[in-house]
Design a protein around this motif. Structure first.
Motif, PDB file in Angstrom:
ATOM      1  N   SER A   1       0.831  -1.200   0.000  1.00  0.00           N
ATOM      2  CA  SER A   1       0.000   0.000   0.000  1.00  0.00           C
ATOM      3  C   SER A   1       0.869   1.254   0.000  1.00  0.00           C
ATOM      4  N   ASP A   2       1.932   1.234   0.794  1.00  0.00           N
ATOM      5  CA  ASP A   2       2.855   2.373   0.845  1.00  0.00           C
ATOM      6  C   ASP A   2       3.557   2.581  -0.493  1.00  0.00           C
ATOM      7  N   VAL A   3       3.919   1.471  -1.156  1.00  0.00           N
ATOM      8  CA  VAL A   3       4.562   1.562  -2.473  1.00  0.00           C
ATOM      9  C   VAL A   3       3.626   2.244  -3.464  1.00  0.00           C
ATOM     10  N   LEU A   4       2.376   1.810  -3.479  1.00  0.00           N
ATOM     11  CA  LEU A   4       1.405   2.399  -4.397  1.00  0.00           C
ATOM     12  C   LEU A   4       1.227   3.890  -4.142  1.00  0.00           C
ATOM     13  N   SER A   5       1.200   4.271  -2.879  1.00  0.00           N
ATOM     14  CA  SER A   5       1.013   5.680  -2.521  1.00  0.00           C
ATOM     15  C   SER A   5       2.192   6.539  -2.964  1.00  0.00           C
ATOM     16  N   SER A   6       3.359   5.917  -3.074  1.00  0.00           N
ATOM     17  CA  SER A   6       4.568   6.683  -3.400  1.00  0.00           C
ATOM     18  C   SER A   6       4.834   6.813  -4.900  1.00  0.00           C
ATOM     19  N   VAL A   7       4.120   6.045  -5.714  1.00  0.00           N
ATOM     20  CA  VAL A   7       4.380   6.047  -7.154  1.00  0.00           C
ATOM     21  C   VAL A   7       3.411   6.977  -7.863  1.00  0.00           C
ATOM     22  N   ARG A   8       3.954   7.858  -8.679  1.00  0.00           N
ATOM     23  CA  ARG A   8       3.128   8.783  -9.442  1.00  0.00           C
ATOM     24  C   ARG A   8       2.728   8.140 -10.765  1.00  0.00           C
ATOM     25  N   SER A   9       1.445   8.235 -11.097  1.00  0.00           N
ATOM     26  CA  SER A   9       0.954   7.697 -12.359  1.00  0.00           C
ATOM     27  C   SER A   9       1.102   8.735 -13.460  1.00  0.00           C
ATOM     28  N   SER A  10       1.161   8.252 -14.692  1.00  0.00           N
ATOM     29  CA  SER A  10       1.217   9.144 -15.850  1.00  0.00           C
ATOM     30  C   SER A  10      -0.214   9.475 -16.268  1.00  0.00           C
ATOM     31  N   TYR A  11      -0.628  10.712 -16.034  1.00  0.00           N
ATOM     32  CA  TYR A  11      -2.006  11.102 -16.315  1.00  0.00           C
ATOM     33  C   TYR A  11      -2.176  11.684 -17.713  1.00  0.00           C
ATOM     34  N   SER A  12      -1.079  11.918 -18.414  1.00  0.00           N
ATOM     35  CA  SER A  12      -1.175  12.596 -19.709  1.00  0.00           C
ATOM     36  C   SER A  12      -0.999  11.648 -20.892  1.00  0.00           C
ATOM     37  N   LYS A  13      -1.052  10.353 -20.626  1.00  0.00           N
ATOM     38  CA  LYS A  13      -0.884   9.397 -21.717  1.00  0.00           C
ATOM     39  C   LYS A  13      -2.060   9.481 -22.679  1.00  0.00           C
ATOM     40  N   PRO A  14      -1.782   9.414 -23.986  1.00  0.00           N
ATOM     41  CA  PRO A  14      -2.898   9.417 -24.945  1.00  0.00           C
ATOM     42  C   PRO A  14      -3.673   8.110 -24.876  1.00  0.00           C
ATOM     43  N   LEU A  15      -4.910   8.165 -25.274  1.00  0.00           N
ATOM     44  CA  LEU A  15      -5.732   6.966 -25.319  1.00  0.00           C
ATOM     45  C   LEU A  15      -5.194   6.041 -26.403  1.00  0.00           C
ATOM     46  N   PRO A  16      -4.976   4.754 -26.097  1.00  0.00           N
ATOM     47  CA  PRO A  16      -4.477   3.829 -27.132  1.00  0.00           C
ATOM     48  C   PRO A  16      -5.359   3.878 -28.379  1.00  0.00           C
ATOM     49  N   GLY A  17      -4.701   3.972 -29.531  1.00  0.00           N
ATOM     50  CA  GLY A  17      -5.424   4.048 -30.791  1.00  0.00           C
ATOM     51  C   GLY A  17      -5.658   5.466 -31.262  1.00  0.00           C
ATOM     52  N   TYR A  18      -5.406   6.444 -30.361  1.00  0.00           N
ATOM     53  CA  TYR A  18      -5.600   7.849 -30.720  1.00  0.00           C
ATOM     54  C   TYR A  18      -4.343   8.665 -30.457  1.00  0.00           C
ATOM     55  N   GLU A  19      -3.190   8.019 -30.486  1.00  0.00           N
ATOM     56  CA  GLU A  19      -1.927   8.702 -30.271  1.00  0.00           C
ATOM     57  C   GLU A  19      -1.769   9.815 -31.315  1.00  0.00           C
ATOM     58  N   GLY A  20      -1.373  10.984 -30.848  1.00  0.00           N
ATOM     59  CA  GLY A  20      -1.152  12.094 -31.772  1.00  0.00           C
ATOM     60  C   GLY A  20      -2.421  12.855 -32.128  1.00  0.00           C
ATOM     61  N   GLN A  21      -3.562  12.409 -31.598  1.00  0.00           N
ATOM     62  CA  GLN A  21      -4.818  13.093 -31.881  1.00  0.00           C
ATOM     63  C   GLN A  21      -5.354  13.729 -30.600  1.00  0.00           C
ATOM     64  N   ILE A  22      -6.053  14.832 -30.765  1.00  0.00           N
ATOM     65  CA  ILE A  22      -6.660  15.484 -29.611  1.00  0.00           C
ATOM     66  C   ILE A  22      -8.005  14.810 -29.360  1.00  0.00           C
ATOM     67  N   MET A  23      -7.950  13.739 -28.603  1.00  0.00           N
ATOM     68  CA  MET A  23      -9.150  12.936 -28.352  1.00  0.00           C
ATOM     69  C   MET A  23      -9.125  12.489 -26.898  1.00  0.00           C
ATOM     70  N   SER A  24     -10.062  12.959 -26.106  1.00  0.00           N
ATOM     71  CA  SER A  24     -10.054  12.612 -24.691  1.00  0.00           C
ATOM     72  C   SER A  24     -10.770  11.287 -24.449  1.00  0.00           C
ATOM     73  N   ARG A  25     -10.476  10.693 -23.309  1.00  0.00           N
ATOM     74  CA  ARG A  25     -11.126   9.451 -22.905  1.00  0.00           C
ATOM     75  C   ARG A  25     -12.634   9.657 -22.771  1.00  0.00           C
ATOM     76  N   TYR A  26     -13.002  10.857 -22.361  1.00  0.00           N
ATOM     77  CA  TYR A  26     -14.429  11.127 -22.154  1.00  0.00           C
ATOM     78  C   TYR A  26     -15.179  11.221 -23.480  1.00  0.00           C
ATOM     79  N   GLN A  27     -14.506  11.745 -24.506  1.00  0.00           N
ATOM     80  CA  GLN A  27     -15.141  11.809 -25.830  1.00  0.00           C
ATOM     81  C   GLN A  27     -15.396  10.412 -26.384  1.00  0.00           C
TER      82      GLN A  27
END
Length: 200
Positions: free
Chosen positions: A15-41
């Motif tokens: 649990s402590d390990v998970l709390s200490s690791v920062r996730s990458s929040y800016s990764k593009p959605l797979p299949g839409y790399e290079g496109q301005i396409m959000s997960r919500y769209q």
């Protein structure tokens, strides 16, 4: 070298390990790399956490056209069912898309026995990767059940410790298995460490 560094972890340490690791929040959605396409769209939330292994949510699991588009060949539903916070898909749901399916009836409770599925799930994922496939491992939100099963795969089939596997996944997706699942991963860590020491 500190022998404690390679010692099997406890659930609290994981649990402590998970709390200490920062996730990458800016990764593009797979299949839409290079496109301005959000997960919500797109209505899909999934991330590649290890080569050809993706963790996702209900939206990813239900969007068969999207899964086909990004080359998913196997789906592992760790939340199969029709209760709250489950996903009611099955093999027939994916059959016409040529996607192989494995469903686990699991609720996201600390008391749930997820460990009983570790070996079967690891074999399913491993077989997919050996044949050049891509696997979506999902639950309702893609945070706890799917992350636990994916972690167990990396431990059983790729020789990682629980800490190494969780760091690998958390760096690519903001996951956090419940405390009971972390304890079961710690137990698996201990079992695998003993097996490795006997082989040495």
């Amino acid at each position: 070298m500190n022998p404690q560094e390679n010692a099997p972890a406890t659930g609290r340490q994981l649990s402590d390990v998970l709390s200490s690791v920062r996730s990458s929040y800016s990764k593009p959605l797979p299949g839409y790399e290079g496109q301005i396409m959000s997960r919500y769209q797109v209505g899909v939330c999934m991330d590649e956490v290890y080569p050809s292994i993706y963790i996702g949510d209900l939206g990813a699991a239900k969007n068969r056209d999207y899964l086909k588009h990004v080359g998913i060949t196997h789906v592992l539903n760790t939340a199969q069912g029709d209760k709250m916070a489950t996903v009611n898909t099955n093999a027939d749901f994916y059959k016409s898309y040529g996607i192989k399916y494995l469903g686990l009836e699991l609720l996201d409770f600390p008391s749930a026995n997820i460990a009983k599925y570790f070996e079967e799930s690891a074999n399913f994922i491993d077989e997919a990767l050996k044949n050049g496939g891509k696997v979506l491992v999902h639950c309702f939100m893609g945070i706890s059940r799917s992350a636990t099963i994916s972690t167990a795969f990396l431990m059983i089939k790729r020789g990682m410790t629980a800490k190494e596997a969780l760091i690998q996944i958390k760096q690519n997706r903001n996951v956090f298995p419940n405390e009971g699942f972390l304890r079961q991963l710690a137990d698996l860590d201990n079992t695998l460490a003993k097996q490795r020491s006997h082989k040495a």
